[in-house]
Design an enzyme around this catalytic site. Structure first.
Site, PDB file in Angstrom:
ATOM      1  N   ASP A 172      -2.066   2.085  -4.747  1.00 50.02           N
ATOM      2  CA  ASP A 172      -3.285   2.594  -4.129  1.00 50.02           C
ATOM      3  C   ASP A 172      -4.380   1.537  -4.181  1.00 50.02           C
ATOM      4  O   ASP A 172      -4.375   0.645  -5.048  1.00 50.02           O
ATOM      5  CB  ASP A 172      -3.751   3.865  -4.847  1.00 50.02           C
ATOM      6  CG  ASP A 172      -2.760   5.008  -4.693  1.00 50.02           C
ATOM      7  OD1 ASP A 172      -2.047   5.020  -3.671  1.00 50.02           O
ATOM      8  OD2 ASP A 172      -2.704   5.874  -5.583  1.00 50.02           O
ATOM      9  N   HIS A 188       0.813  -1.216   0.000  1.00 49.19           N
ATOM     10  CA  HIS A 188       0.000   0.000   0.000  1.00 49.19           C
ATOM     11  C   HIS A 188       0.849   1.270   0.000  1.00 49.19           C
ATOM     12  O   HIS A 188       0.328   2.374  -0.158  1.00 49.19           O
ATOM     13  CB  HIS A 188      -0.935  -0.011   1.218  1.00 49.19           C
ATOM     14  CG  HIS A 188      -2.207   0.746   1.002  1.00 49.19           C
ATOM     15  ND1 HIS A 188      -2.566   1.289  -0.204  1.00 49.19           N
ATOM     16  CD2 HIS A 188      -3.218   1.058   1.858  1.00 49.19           C
ATOM     17  CE1 HIS A 188      -3.734   1.883  -0.103  1.00 49.19           C
ATOM     18  NE2 HIS A 188      -4.155   1.767   1.143  1.00 49.19           N
TER      19      HIS A 188
END
Length: 426
Positions: free
Chosen positions: A403, A399
Site C-alpha cells: 500500500d 502496488h
C-alpha cells in the site's frame, strides 16, 4: 585426419538452451586446445565455450542471436587422428549444404544468316548532379519553362537552389528530377545536410534479456513511485571522516553501503517489503535474508549483481562485497549465482542520477530504491537559508501488495537513518 564435433555443454542447472552472442572463430581458423570458440548467454550470465582439442574450424552451427539447445552441435573441427565422429558424417542438427546443379549446356543451334551489324544506340543523356548549394548569385532569377516551374511549386522546391544544365543555366525537367532524388540540399553557407541513414541493430544477448525483463515487469507489476528528499550533509561528513581513517585493505566507502544498512534496518520493521510476489500462484514469499541487488552498468548492458545476506554485513563488509561484485560484473566474470537471488534492488546513476527517476521493479520483487545525485541546495532552517547536501530517493513498489502508506513509511524510515547516520550503527 578426422572430425571432432563440439556440442553445447550444460551451462547451468536447469538450463535447456542458451543464446549465441559471439563467435570468436571463423571457418578456416586454426584453434588450440582451450581456445575460446564462442560465448553464449543464459539468464544474465555469459558463458565462454572453450575448445577441448586442437584443430581447424570447418563448420559453425548457429548465427548470432540464435537459441541453441544443450547438447546440440556447435562447432566441427578437422583434427589429427580419428576425431569423435565417423569421417564425412554430419551432426544431426547440421543441414547439409547442397551444391547447386550445373546448368545444362544448351543444344547447338544453326547459325543465323549473317546480318549487317546494328547501329550502336545513341548514348543516353545523363542527369546532371544535384546542387549542393545556391548555383547562382543572389537576386538572379532562375531560368525554367512554365512546366518545370509548376512541378517545382507542387514539390515545394525553390528553383534558386537547383543547378541548371541547359543553355544559359536553364533548369530542365532532368535537373529538377536529379534535385528531387538527391533530397534537400545543404543550407547555404552552413554545410549542414540532413542525415536520412538508418542503422539496423539486432537485439541479442544481454540487451535482449534486459528488454524481456523490463517488458515482464511493466506488464505484470502495478508500479507506484514515491519520491522524497534526504539531507545527507551529516552522512557525507561521516563518510569522508571514515574514508580518511580507513585501514589498509578496507574499501573506500560510497553512499551505497550506508543505504544498504539503512534498508536492512527498515526491512526489519517492514519484512513485507523484502519479498517476491508469485502472482500466478497468488503467494507472497517474505525472506529473512536481505539479498540486495545493485543495478550496475557494464560495457554490455545492465546487470544486477547481488550482495547476499546484507543483514549479516557491516558498512565495510557491504562495501567490500559490492566492490568485488561490481568488478566481476564489469569484467564479465560474474557467475550465475552472483547475478541472481536478490530480494530487493538498489538502482543508482551516481553523479548522473538526475533529480527524479521512476525505477522499474526487478520482477518478482516488490520494491526498488532509486538513488539520485547529491546537490547542494539552500534549505530554510527556521531563520535563514543554509547550504545543505540534498539527495532524492525515488522508490517504486508493487502496488498490488504494498500500500502507498507502507511504501511511505519504508522510505521515511530510510530517510531518518540517513539523516541521522549514527543510528545506522546502533
Amino acid at each position: 585426419m578426422g572430425e571432432y564435433v563440439i556440442k553445447l555443454p550444460d551451462v547451468g542447472e536447469g538450463v535447456a538452451e542458451a543464446e549465441l552472442v559471439e563467435w570468436n572463430v571463423a571457418v578456416g581458423d586454426v584453434v588450440r586446445e582451450d581456445a575460446i570458440l564462442a560465448s553464449v548467454m543464459t539468464d544474465k550470465a555469459a558463458v565462454e565455450i572453450p575448445s577441448p582439442v586442437e584443430g581447424t574450424v570447418i563448420w559453425l552451427g548457429a548465427e548470432i542471436g540464435e537459441q541453441i539447445a544443450v547438447g546440440s552441435p556447435l562447432v566441427r573441427l578437422e583434427v589429427s587422428g580419428e576425431g569423435n565422429v565417423a569421417a564425412g558424417s554430419a551432426p544431426a542438427a547440421e543441414k547439409p549444404v547442397e551444391k547447386p546443379a550445373e546448368p545444362e549446356a544448351p543444344a547447338a543451334e544453326p547459325a543465323p544468316p549473317s546480318k549487317p551489324p546494328a547501329a550502336a544506340p545513341a548514348p543516353r543523356a545523363t542527369r546532371p548532379p544535384a546542387s549542393s548549394g545556391a548555383p547562382r548569385r543572389e537576386g538572379d532569377r532562375p531560368l525554367a519553362s512554365p512546366a518545370v516551374r509548376g512541378r517545382a511549386r507542387e514539390a515545394g522546391v525553390d528553383l534558386r537552389q537547383v543547378r541548371g544544365s541547359g543553355p544559359a543555366g536553364r533548369i530542365t525537367h532532368e535537373d529538377l528530377d536529379a534535385f528531387l532524388e538527391a533530397g534537400p540540399a545543404a543550407a547555404p553557407g552552413t554545410g549542414l545536410r540532413p542525415d536520412s541513414s538508418v542503422t539496423e541493430v539486432k537485439v541479442i544477448g544481454l540487451r535482449r534479456r534486459i528488454a524481456e525483463k523490463m517488458a515482464l515487469s511493466k506488464s505484470r507489476i502495478a508500479h507506484i513511485t514515491y519520491v522524497d528528499e534526504v539531507d545527507v550533509t551529516a552522512l557525507e561528513e561521516l563518510r569522508a571522516q571514515l574514508n580518511r581513517q580507513k585501514q589498509d585493505g578496507q574499501p573506500r566507502l560510497t553512499i551505497l553501503p550506508f543505504l544498504m544498512r539503512a534498508m536492512v534496518k527498515a526491512i526489519a520493521e517492514q519484512p513485507a517489503i523484502n519479498a517476491h510476489f508469485d502472482d500466478e500462484a497468488g503467494v507472497i514469499h517474505q525472506y529473512g535474508g536481505v539479498h540486495i541487488g545493485i543495478a550496475a552498468q557494464t560495457p554490455t548492458g545492465l546487470v544486477v549483481p547481488v550482495v547476499k545476506h546484507a543483514e549479516a554485513r557491516d558498512v565495510w563488509g557491504c562495501a567490500a562485497e559490492l566492490n568485488r561484485l561490481s568488478d566481476a560484473a564489469k569484467a564479465g566474470a560474474a557467475s550465475r549465482d552472483e547475478l541472481t537471488g536478490s530480494t530487493i534492488t538498489i538502482t543508482s546513476l551516481g553523479a548522473m542520477g538526475g533529480l527524479v527517476t521512476t525505477p522499474v521493479i526487478n520482477h518478482p520483487e516488490v520494491a526498488i530504491v532509486g538513488v539520485n545525485k547529491i546537490q547542494v541546495r539552500p534549505v530554510w532552517d527556521g531563520s535563514q537559508f543554509v547550504p545543505r547536501k540534498m539527495m532524492n530517493l525515488s522508490s517504486s513498489f508493487d502496488h498490488r501488495v504494498v500500500d502507498g502508506w507502507d511504501a511511505a513509511v519504508f522510505v521515511q524510515r530510510i530517510k531518518t537513518l540517513l539523516e541521522t547516520p549514527a543510528m545506522i550503527f546502533m
